[in-house]
Design a protein around this motif. Structure first.
Motif, PDB file in Angstrom:
ATOM      1  N   GLU A   1       0.833  -1.209   0.000  1.00 12.40           N
ATOM      2  CA  GLU A   1       0.000   0.000   0.000  1.00 12.40           C
ATOM      3  C   GLU A   1       0.863   1.253   0.000  1.00 12.40           C
ATOM      4  O   GLU A   1       0.575   2.228  -0.701  1.00 12.40           O
ATOM      5  N   LEU A   2       1.942   1.228   0.776  1.00 14.19           N
ATOM      6  CA  LEU A   2       2.857   2.370   0.815  1.00 14.19           C
ATOM      7  C   LEU A   2       3.537   2.561  -0.533  1.00 14.19           C
ATOM      8  O   LEU A   2       3.646   3.694  -1.032  1.00 14.19           O
ATOM      9  N   LEU A   3       3.965   1.475  -1.151  1.00 12.94           N
ATOM     10  CA  LEU A   3       4.610   1.569  -2.466  1.00 12.94           C
ATOM     11  C   LEU A   3       3.645   2.093  -3.522  1.00 12.94           C
ATOM     12  O   LEU A   3       4.048   2.846  -4.421  1.00 12.94           O
ATOM     13  N   LEU A   4       2.366   1.707  -3.399  1.00 11.75           N
ATOM     14  CA  LEU A   4       1.366   2.193  -4.350  1.00 11.75           C
ATOM     15  C   LEU A   4       1.188   3.709  -4.214  1.00 11.75           C
ATOM     16  O   LEU A   4       1.116   4.418  -5.231  1.00 11.75           O
ATOM     17  N   ILE A   5       1.150   4.215  -2.989  1.00  8.30           N
ATOM     18  CA  ILE A   5       0.993   5.656  -2.775  1.00  8.30           C
ATOM     19  C   ILE A   5       2.215   6.411  -3.281  1.00  8.30           C
ATOM     20  O   ILE A   5       2.095   7.485  -3.894  1.00  8.30           O
ATOM     21  N   ILE A   6       3.409   5.856  -3.040  1.00  7.19           N
ATOM     22  CA  ILE A   6       4.629   6.487  -3.559  1.00  7.19           C
ATOM     23  C   ILE A   6       4.600   6.521  -5.087  1.00  7.19           C
ATOM     24  O   ILE A   6       4.972   7.529  -5.709  1.00  7.19           O
ATOM     25  N   LYS A   7       4.132   5.439  -5.697  1.00 10.90           N
ATOM     26  CA  LYS A   7       4.020   5.385  -7.155  1.00 10.90           C
ATOM     27  C   LYS A   7       3.036   6.441  -7.658  1.00 10.90           C
ATOM     28  O   LYS A   7       3.267   7.084  -8.689  1.00 10.90           O
ATOM     29  N   GLU A   8       1.935   6.629  -6.946  1.00 12.22           N
ATOM     30  CA  GLU A   8       0.953   7.661  -7.323  1.00 12.22           C
ATOM     31  C   GLU A   8       1.588   9.049  -7.290  1.00 12.22           C
ATOM     32  O   GLU A   8       1.322   9.886  -8.159  1.00 12.22           O
ATOM     33  N   HIS A   9       2.426   9.288  -6.290  1.00 13.06           N
ATOM     34  CA  HIS A   9       3.093  10.586  -6.191  1.00 13.06           C
ATOM     35  C   HIS A   9       4.062  10.804  -7.348  1.00 13.06           C
ATOM     36  O   HIS A   9       4.111  11.896  -7.930  1.00 13.06           O
TER      37      HIS A   9
ATOM     38  N   THR B   1       0.658  16.315   0.118  1.00 19.93           N
ATOM     39  CA  THR B   1       1.945  16.677  -0.466  1.00 19.93           C
ATOM     40  C   THR B   1       1.863  17.995  -1.219  1.00 19.93           C
ATOM     41  O   THR B   1       2.841  18.745  -1.273  1.00 19.93           O
ATOM     42  N   VAL B   2       0.708  18.294  -1.798  1.00 18.16           N
ATOM     43  CA  VAL B   2       0.521  19.575  -2.489  1.00 18.16           C
ATOM     44  C   VAL B   2       0.769  20.729  -1.529  1.00 18.16           C
ATOM     45  O   VAL B   2       1.462  21.698  -1.860  1.00 18.16           O
TER      46      VAL B   2
ATOM     47  N   MET C   1       2.926  19.782  -8.572  1.00 14.26           N
ATOM     48  CA  MET C   1       3.584  21.079  -8.715  1.00 14.26           C
ATOM     49  C   MET C   1       2.601  22.152  -9.178  1.00 14.26           C
ATOM     50  O   MET C   1       2.620  23.286  -8.687  1.00 14.26           O
ATOM     51  N   ARG C   2       1.712  21.801 -10.109  1.00 18.25           N
ATOM     52  CA  ARG C   2       0.738  22.779 -10.603  1.00 18.25           C
ATOM     53  C   ARG C   2      -0.264  23.161  -9.519  1.00 18.25           C
ATOM     54  O   ARG C   2      -0.606  24.337  -9.351  1.00 18.25           O
TER      55      ARG C   2
ATOM     56  N   TYR D   1      -0.970  26.833  -7.674  1.00 13.52           N
ATOM     57  CA  TYR D   1      -2.328  27.370  -7.547  1.00 13.52           C
ATOM     58  C   TYR D   1      -2.649  27.657  -6.087  1.00 13.52           C
ATOM     59  O   TYR D   1      -3.282  28.676  -5.773  1.00 13.52           O
ATOM     60  N   GLU D   2      -2.213  26.778  -5.183  1.00 11.53           N
ATOM     61  CA  GLU D   2      -2.451  26.960  -3.751  1.00 11.53           C
ATOM     62  C   GLU D   2      -1.795  28.239  -3.262  1.00 11.53           C
ATOM     63  O   GLU D   2      -2.381  28.993  -2.467  1.00 11.53           O
TER      64      GLU D   2
END
Length: 275
Positions: free
Chosen positions: A3-11, A115-116, A19-20, A24-25
């Protein structure tokens, strides 16, 4: 771990979107102010001035007497690091619940939202760090090879904020009162982070030494003290008096990351209903 590796992959696969959204934030947060982005470091600068008047002048504190580092310089590195981590931590707690409209319509993974905010807050962190370095050089504190470990502590800080972001944003969806609890906890942790007072001063009796040892287990203290080690040439993170805390820090980060990623993946499909 999957699950952790999947979230890292999503990032990694959505790095451009992160970054975009962070840009905007920044604009959305400061668009109603005349000074705009300047407030991202003006606010912490005013707070630094207040703490210096109270602890630096009023109580006549000292940073690191052995290295002859002026208190204002010693404090600047601590507070600039703490302000960034505290702001990112609390923003991460509500990063999902505060973006209800975006969460319901988005075409990217929810896991990147904490992370944003981390990336967005980096602007103020770099500004405050720059002010700290200028103050250090003006005070005559030299730059040494210890500055190389800044990159290590920055990675460590990123890992800590990433792990807390995943966990806190998920738990806050499940428990509405969680943000209020964390706000109180962070106020307590501020005084045990070593940002404005030297924990090593607790070297009197046995009880004080025990308290100092417990305080040093605080992961926020590890980062704050590590940033000072990097710029004020105090010690390497692998030195004998730092190594045990380095090991415990990374064990803690791994535990929070695994717990947070498990809860996130387990309840992610129900976030909209729960919010």
């Amino acid at each position: 771990m999957k699950e952790l590796l999947l979230i890292i992959k999503e990032h990694l696969s959505h790095f451009g979107i992160i970054m975009r959204l962070a840009r905007y934030e920044d604009k959305a947060t400061n668009q109603g102010n005349y000074l705009g982005m300047a407030w991202q470091f003006l606010n912490p600068a005013f707070q630094v001035g207040t703490y210096y008047l109270v602890f630096g002048l009023g109580l006549r504190s000292q940073g690191n007497p052995e290295a002859h580092v002026p208190y204002i310089v010693w404090m600047l590195f601590g507070l600039s690091t703490w302000f960034f981590m505290n702001g990112t931590f609390m923003a991460g707690v509500s990063s999902i619940t505060s973006k209800v409209a975006m969460v319901s319509k988005m075409k990217f993974p929810i896991s990147i939202l904490p992370t944003v905010r981390y990336v967005s807050d980096l602007t103020s962190f770099w500004a405050m760090l720059g002010i700290s370095i200028v103050a250090m050089l003006v005070s005559g504190v030299p730059i040494t090879l210890h500055i190389l470990q800044f990159f290590y502590y920055f990675i460590a800080m990123t890992a800590l904020m990433f792990s807390f972001g995943i966990l806190n944003s998920t738990v806050n969806v499940l428990i509405p009162d969680y943000k209020m609890l964390m706000s109180s906890v962070m106020r307590l942790l501020f005084w045990t982070s070593g940002a404005i007072w030297n924990v090593d001063r607790l070297n009197g009796n046995h009880m004080q030494q025990v308290i100092a040892g417990i305080i040093k287990l605080n992961p926020f203290y590890y980062i704050v003290d590590g940033m000072r080690d990097s710029f004020l040439s105090q010690a390497w993170f692998w030195s004998s008096d730092r190594l045990q805390y380095t090991i415990m820090f990374w064990l803690f980060v791994m535990f929070i990351a695994l717990l947070g990623s498990h809860l996130h993946m387990k309840f992610r499909a129900r976030f909209i209903d729960l919010i």
